[in-house]
Design an enzyme around this catalytic site. Structure first.
Site, PDB file in Angstrom:
ATOM      1  CE  LYS A  15      25.593   8.539 -41.430  1.00 27.91           C
ATOM      2  NZ  LYS A  15      25.786   8.411 -42.886  1.00 27.91           N
ATOM      3  CG  ASP A  49      28.357   6.151 -45.411  1.00 22.64           C
ATOM      4  OD1 ASP A  49      27.988   5.001 -45.706  1.00 22.64           O
ATOM      5  OD2 ASP A  49      27.720   6.898 -44.643  1.00 22.64           O
ATOM      6  N   GLY A  70      23.648  17.702 -54.731  1.00 26.69           N
ATOM      7  CA  GLY A  70      23.387  17.437 -53.325  1.00 26.69           C
ATOM      8  C   GLY A  70      24.354  18.170 -52.423  1.00 26.69           C
ATOM      9  CB  SER A  71      24.534  20.605 -50.271  1.00 28.69           C
ATOM     10  OG  SER A  71      23.183  20.859 -49.920  1.00 28.69           O
ATOM     11  N   GLY A  72      24.079  17.421 -48.617  1.00 29.51           N
ATOM     12  CA  GLY A  72      23.886  16.868 -47.283  1.00 29.51           C
ATOM     13  C   GLY A  72      25.085  16.089 -46.783  1.00 29.51           C
ATOM     14  N   GLY A  73      24.861  15.280 -45.737  1.00 33.65           N
ATOM     15  CA  GLY A  73      25.955  14.546 -45.124  1.00 33.65           C
ATOM     16  C   GLY A  73      26.629  13.563 -46.050  1.00 33.65           C
ATOM     17  CG  MET A  74      25.936   9.782 -49.139  1.00 31.90           C
ATOM     18  SD  MET A  74      26.957   8.694 -48.115  1.00 31.90           S
ATOM     19  CE  MET A  74      27.378   7.423 -49.298  1.00 31.90           C
ATOM     20  CE  LYS A 105      24.687  28.362 -42.478  1.00 32.50           C
ATOM     21  NZ  LYS A 105      23.953  28.504 -41.189  1.00 32.50           N
TER      22      LYS A 105
END
Length: 292
Positions: free
Chosen positions: A80, A116, A139-143, A167
């Site tokens: 992505k 998204d 959460g801290s990811g792409g989504m 981080k």
């Protein structure tokens, strides 16, 4: 899965030189997206075909999209962000989070979008929740980035990003002007958002994303986990009489936005319901009834 008697159109009679090709690029392709797009093409009588691929050479794949006049291309993890330098332009939805999940090819010009973000933003707006409501997002990811950006752009200003990654968590919170915590704060947030694998089919299928005390104090539960459609978090929220937005709604609505970008046609509610029922089953279709 085979076509049901009610959907005989799924048998493609011919593919010719005028057939438009759309595809998806993913490290681990699934079938749901292909089936949804192809079912809608059949319902609406469109001469399109959708196929999934797992590229070993991303740059070569994108060059093929351009050279072969592929109309549209869905992009999944881990591509992505890596795909961005290969494109000619980014639409605001992709610029908002510096991430692309959709490419549209207009006569060789490749533009990146993020449906998204669009789906999450629309679902938040349709929930009717007051933007003054405090939220907690896990959460801290792409989504998580897409959801956090959508919340900010919908006017939400009081939020806490909960992530143990020391981080990624603080960086995500700082980017969009929210607080960060490695642990859940005390109950009290009106909006709870799960953007982790908690509750997903597999090893963490029985895990509740938020404690019952947090759910009891909330107004709306939002889970991006799509399988199952009703996670333990969503079940607990609904049992407590709370409103809920599911990952199944997100995954289908973002695919519908891709369909519109590729074809220029927005399917009506009946066509979407038929396609979703065929691909995901009647429960997901019911969840989507008031979200399209």
């Amino acid at each position: 899965m085979t076509a049901s008697p009610e959907l005989p159109f799924l048998s493609k009679q011919s593919i010719g030189r005028d057939t438009r090709l759309c595809l998806s690029l993913s490290a681990r392709p699934g079938n749901a997206g292909s089936r949804l797009h192809n079912t809608l093409y059949g319902l609406l009588g469109l001469d399109y075909v959708y196929k999934s691929f797992a590229p070993t050479d991303l740059a070569g794949a994108i060059a093929g999209v351009r050279a072969l006049s592929v109309r549209g291309c869905a992009i999944s993890m881990p591509f992505k962000e890596a795909v961005i330098p290969m494109l000619d332009a980014l639409e605001p939805s992709a610029l908002a989070i510096d991430s692309v999940n959709t490419i549209v090819n207009d006569d060789g010009k490749l533009t990146g979008y993020n449906t998204d973000y669009v789906a999450v933003r629309d679902l938040i707006e349709r929930s009717g929740l007051d933007p003054a409501t405090p939220f907690v997002l896990r959460g801290s990811g792409g989504m998580a980035k897409a959801v956090t950006a959508a919340l900010r752009d919908a006017g939400f200003a009081q939020g806490t990003i909960v992530a143990r990654n020391a981080k990624a968590g603080p960086a995500l919170a700082a980017q969009y002007g929210f607080a960060w915590s490695p642990e859940l704060p005390e109950p009290g947030a009106g909006l709870l958002v799960n953007v982790t694998p908690l509750g997903m089919e597999g090893a963490e299928a029985d895990t509740l994303a938020f404690p019952e005390a947090h759910i009891a104090a909330s107004t709306l539960a939002f889970d991006v986990v799509a399988q199952p459609a009703r996670t333990p978090f969503i079940k607990a929220a609904q049992a407590a009489g709370k409103s809920a937005v599911t990952g199944a709604q997100v995954i289908v609505l973002q695919a519908i936005e891709q369909f519109v970008l590729y074809t220029g046609i927005r399917p009506d509610e009946d066509a979407i319901a038929q396609a979703v029922t065929f691909v995901h089953g009647p429960e997901v279709a019911r969840l989507l009834k008031n979200a399209v």
